[in-house]
Every structure is written in C-alpha cells, then in structure tokens.
Design an enzyme around this catalytic site. Structure first.
Site, PDB file in Angstrom:
ATOM      1  N   ARG A   8      -6.367   1.173  -5.163  1.00  0.00           N
ATOM      2  CA  ARG A   8      -5.537   1.062  -3.946  1.00  0.00           C
ATOM      3  C   ARG A   8      -4.827  -0.284  -4.008  1.00  0.00           C
ATOM      4  O   ARG A   8      -5.484  -1.323  -3.959  1.00  0.00           O
ATOM      5  CB  ARG A   8      -6.442   1.165  -2.716  1.00  0.00           C
ATOM      6  CG  ARG A   8      -5.728   1.020  -1.370  1.00  0.00           C
ATOM      7  CD  ARG A   8      -6.745   1.100  -0.232  1.00  0.00           C
ATOM      8  NE  ARG A   8      -6.121   0.926   1.081  1.00  0.00           N
ATOM      9  CZ  ARG A   8      -5.869  -0.263   1.627  1.00  0.00           C
ATOM     10  NH1 ARG A   8      -6.169  -1.381   0.985  1.00  0.00           N
ATOM     11  NH2 ARG A   8      -5.305  -0.336   2.820  1.00  0.00           N
ATOM     12  N   LYS A  36      -6.682  -9.440  -1.966  1.00  0.00           N
ATOM     13  CA  LYS A  36      -7.783  -9.881  -1.093  1.00  0.00           C
ATOM     14  C   LYS A  36      -8.290 -11.263  -1.477  1.00  0.00           C
ATOM     15  O   LYS A  36      -7.977 -11.794  -2.543  1.00  0.00           O
ATOM     16  CB  LYS A  36      -8.919  -8.836  -1.117  1.00  0.00           C
ATOM     17  CG  LYS A  36      -8.548  -7.578  -0.322  1.00  0.00           C
ATOM     18  CD  LYS A  36      -9.680  -6.581  -0.237  1.00  0.00           C
ATOM     19  CE  LYS A  36      -9.240  -5.354   0.576  1.00  0.00           C
ATOM     20  NZ  LYS A  36     -10.264  -4.285   0.581  1.00  0.00           N
TER      21      LYS A  36
HETATM   22  C1  YH5 Z   1     -10.347  -0.816   0.836  1.00  0.00           C
HETATM   23  O1  YH5 Z   1     -10.772  -1.737   0.125  1.00  0.00           O
HETATM   24  N1  YH5 Z   1      -8.970  -2.156   2.535  1.00  0.00           N
HETATM   25  S1  YH5 Z   1      -7.406  -2.708   4.723  1.00  0.00           S
HETATM   26  C2  YH5 Z   1      -6.840  -8.552   3.439  1.00  0.00           C
HETATM   27  C3  YH5 Z   1      -5.945  -8.952   2.440  1.00  0.00           C
HETATM   28  C4  YH5 Z   1      -5.327  -8.010   1.665  1.00  0.00           C
HETATM   29  C5  YH5 Z   1      -5.581  -6.671   1.876  1.00  0.00           C
HETATM   30  C6  YH5 Z   1      -6.230 -11.287   2.796  1.00  0.00           C
HETATM   31  N2  YH5 Z   1      -8.359  -0.395   3.750  1.00  0.00           N
HETATM   32  C7  YH5 Z   1      -9.512  -1.034   1.980  1.00  0.00           C
HETATM   33  O2  YH5 Z   1      -6.165  -4.000   2.344  1.00  0.00           O
HETATM   34  N3  YH5 Z   1      -9.469   1.321   2.428  1.00  0.00           N
HETATM   35  C8  YH5 Z   1      -8.293  -1.721   3.613  1.00  0.00           C
HETATM   36  O3  YH5 Z   1      -5.601 -10.237   2.176  1.00  0.00           O
HETATM   37  C9  YH5 Z   1      -9.109   0.056   2.722  1.00  0.00           C
HETATM   38  N4  YH5 Z   1     -10.688   0.473   0.587  1.00  0.00           N
HETATM   39  C10 YH5 Z   1     -10.257   1.505   1.360  1.00  0.00           C
HETATM   40  N5  YH5 Z   1     -10.652   2.742   1.026  1.00  0.00           N
HETATM   41  C11 YH5 Z   1      -7.628  -4.389   4.146  1.00  0.00           C
HETATM   42  C12 YH5 Z   1      -6.704  -4.812   3.063  1.00  0.00           C
HETATM   43  C13 YH5 Z   1      -6.468  -6.264   2.870  1.00  0.00           C
HETATM   44  C14 YH5 Z   1      -7.076  -7.213   3.662  1.00  0.00           C
END
Ligand code: YH5
Length: 282
Positions: free
Chosen positions: A262, A228
C-alpha cells in the site's frame, strides 16, 4: 493458502506465475486537507485524475480513505466520512481497478458495498460491533489489520512481550471470528499494521518476519509503510522526503513475502518492483 484473493469483481492469484508479480495498492486520501481546495467538486476532479494516473502507473488496487488515521488524529463522524468517501467511490466506479475503502465503521462498509466497493480495509480488524455482519453477504476482499490501542493513544507507550507472536495471535483470533461467522478464507488478507501502536523496533521486527505471519495463518499479507515514521527514523527525512526510503521498504516487504504493498508513490514503486522482479524471477 487459498489459490486466489477474492476481491469483489477481481480475483488475485496467490499461486503460479502471476502471483510472483506484487500487487500495488495506491493510496487515495479524500480528507479535506488532501484536496488543496477549490471545494468539493474540485476535490472529486482531483481524486479522479489522481486515480487514473495511479492506474496508468501500475496500481491494481486503489484504497480510498476518508478518515485521517495519523497518530493522535480525532475520529471522523459517520456522516462526514460518508460525504467524503461515497462521491469518490461513485466517481471511480468505471475505472478498471479494484476499489478498496479504508474504514472501521459498519455503516460505511454497507454503503460502500452497495456502491460496488471491491475491498474493505479495516485498520481496526473488523472489531466494531456489526463490522463482520456488514461484509458477510458480499464477496469483497477484506484486509484485517492489527492495531494496539486506538489511533488517539496507540503511540503513547507501545508494548509487547514478543511483537511478532502477539500480532500473529491477534490476527489468528480475527480470522477465526470471521470464518466462524461464515466468511470465506479466500476473501481475507492480513496486515501487521505498521505504525499502529508500534515503536520503530517493533515495526522492523514485523517487516523481517512477514513470512511467518503469512505462513502461520496461510493467508496473503499486505504491507503499508509508505512515508511512515519508521522510514523517517532510519533516513532522518521529513514526511515529504520519504519516497526513496519507502521504495526500499516496499521491496523489502515483497522480499519478505508480502503480496500487496500500500503506497503513495505508485510510479516509483512500480518501477522499482519491476526491476526487482526481473532480478529475482526466472
Ligand atoms: C496500513 O498500514 N495505514 S492510514 C502516517 C504517515 C504516512 C502514512 C507520518 N491505512 C494503513 O497511511 N491500511 C493507513 O506519515 C492503512 N495498512 C492498511 N491496511 C495511515 C497512513 C500514514 C500515516
């Protein structure tokens, strides 16, 4: 704190020796951009082999997501989300791993539970009308996440008097609504929602105070920081170069009390956590 986190066919220890081993949840995206495309069948083949690889590398949970929830991304219609998630869920059903479905939609929750999902992961904290009812008559795990505003607007102007207090207050309200409806506390884990309506400073304040979230509500915490922007902000790296930074975040989360991380990079994170575990447990 309950003794276990109940997740459908699985039960994860929250006390005793076993509970010192962090749980790795591998991310499995089933959005069209994630299978680099030879169509739907090839997408399923890829999802299955990716899931098998994550299990080999130590994932105890796999989070299947059919809704891209990056900031500003549009919401996915119900029929399309079902078309993405359900075939993957059936394809993975025989694997020895807890299957989580990342969704906000009660209809997807119901279908996923019929198909045998072990956990529902709702970035909207089961606030949609009918969401709590959809998971009530089951023993699946429930990940309750905090988000300020909506995925479309959340990064425009995140604002808190005290981010940790406000996230705890929100999560307390959701846990009360769920337990009042008849959901057992043993099924619930908490997530501060890194990147969901938070500045970089808000995200790191939450990371430093995960133990407070855990202890004030006496429930296990899941942390999702993998790749992230809070990793990019500190390392100066674009999203495809955030593996090492994300591992640092996963170790920090576990050190600060997270039970579940996660992550995208299961191999690397599991190795790092094994060494960290050997170095910090007798
Ligand atoms: C979370 O924190 N996050 S979806 C942007 C990125 C990289 C990854 C710019 N679902 C979570 O993973 N569920 C998502 O790079 C989640 N906790 C839980 N429980 C977003 C994501 C991501 C977004």
């Amino acid at each position: 704190m309950p003794k276990n986190l109940q997740c459908g066919r699985f039960s994860f220890a929250l006390e005793g020796r076993e509970s010192t081993h962090p749980i790795v949840m591998g991310i499995l995206n089933v959005t069209p951009d994630s299978f680099s495309d030879g169509g739907r069948y090839q997408g399923l083949e890829f999802a299955l082999s990716h899931a098998e690889e994550m299990i080999r590398d130590g994932a105890l949970m796999i989070d299947i997501g059919g809704e891209s929830t990056r900031p500003g991304s549009p919401s996915v219609p119900l029929a399309e989300e079902l078309r993405r998630v359900m075939p993957a869920l059936y394809a993975l059903k025989t694997l020895d791993v807890a299957l989580s479905v990342d969704t906000c939609k009660p209809e997807v929750m119901r279908e996923a539970l019929i198909a045998g999902a072990d956990m529902i992961n709702d970035i909207n904290g089961f606030r949609a009308p009918g969401a709590i009812e959809a998971v009530l008559d089951s023993d699946c795990g429930l990940c309750v996440m905090h988000m300020q505003a909506t995925p479309q607007t959340m990064q425009q102007a995140p604002s808190y008097a005290d981010v940790v207090d406000e996230v705890i207050g929100f999560l307390r309200g959701r846990v009360e609504a769920m337990t009042a409806a008849g959901i057992a506390r043993e099924r619930i884990c908490l997530d501060p929602g890194f990147g969901f309506g938070k500045t970089v400073e808000h995200n790191y304040a939450l990371l430093r105070h995960l133990k407070r979230i855990r202890d004030e509500l006496a429930l296990p915490v899941l942390a999702g920081m993998s790749r992230k922007s809070m990793i990019g902000a500190v390392t100066g790296r674009p999203v495809e170069q955030r593996v090492a930074g994300s591992i640092g975040a996963a170790l920090a989360a576990v050190a600060h009390g997270a039970r579940i991380v996660r992550v995208h990079d299961v191999t690397e994170t599991t190795d790092a956590l094994k060494v960290w575990h050997a170095a910090t447990n007798d």
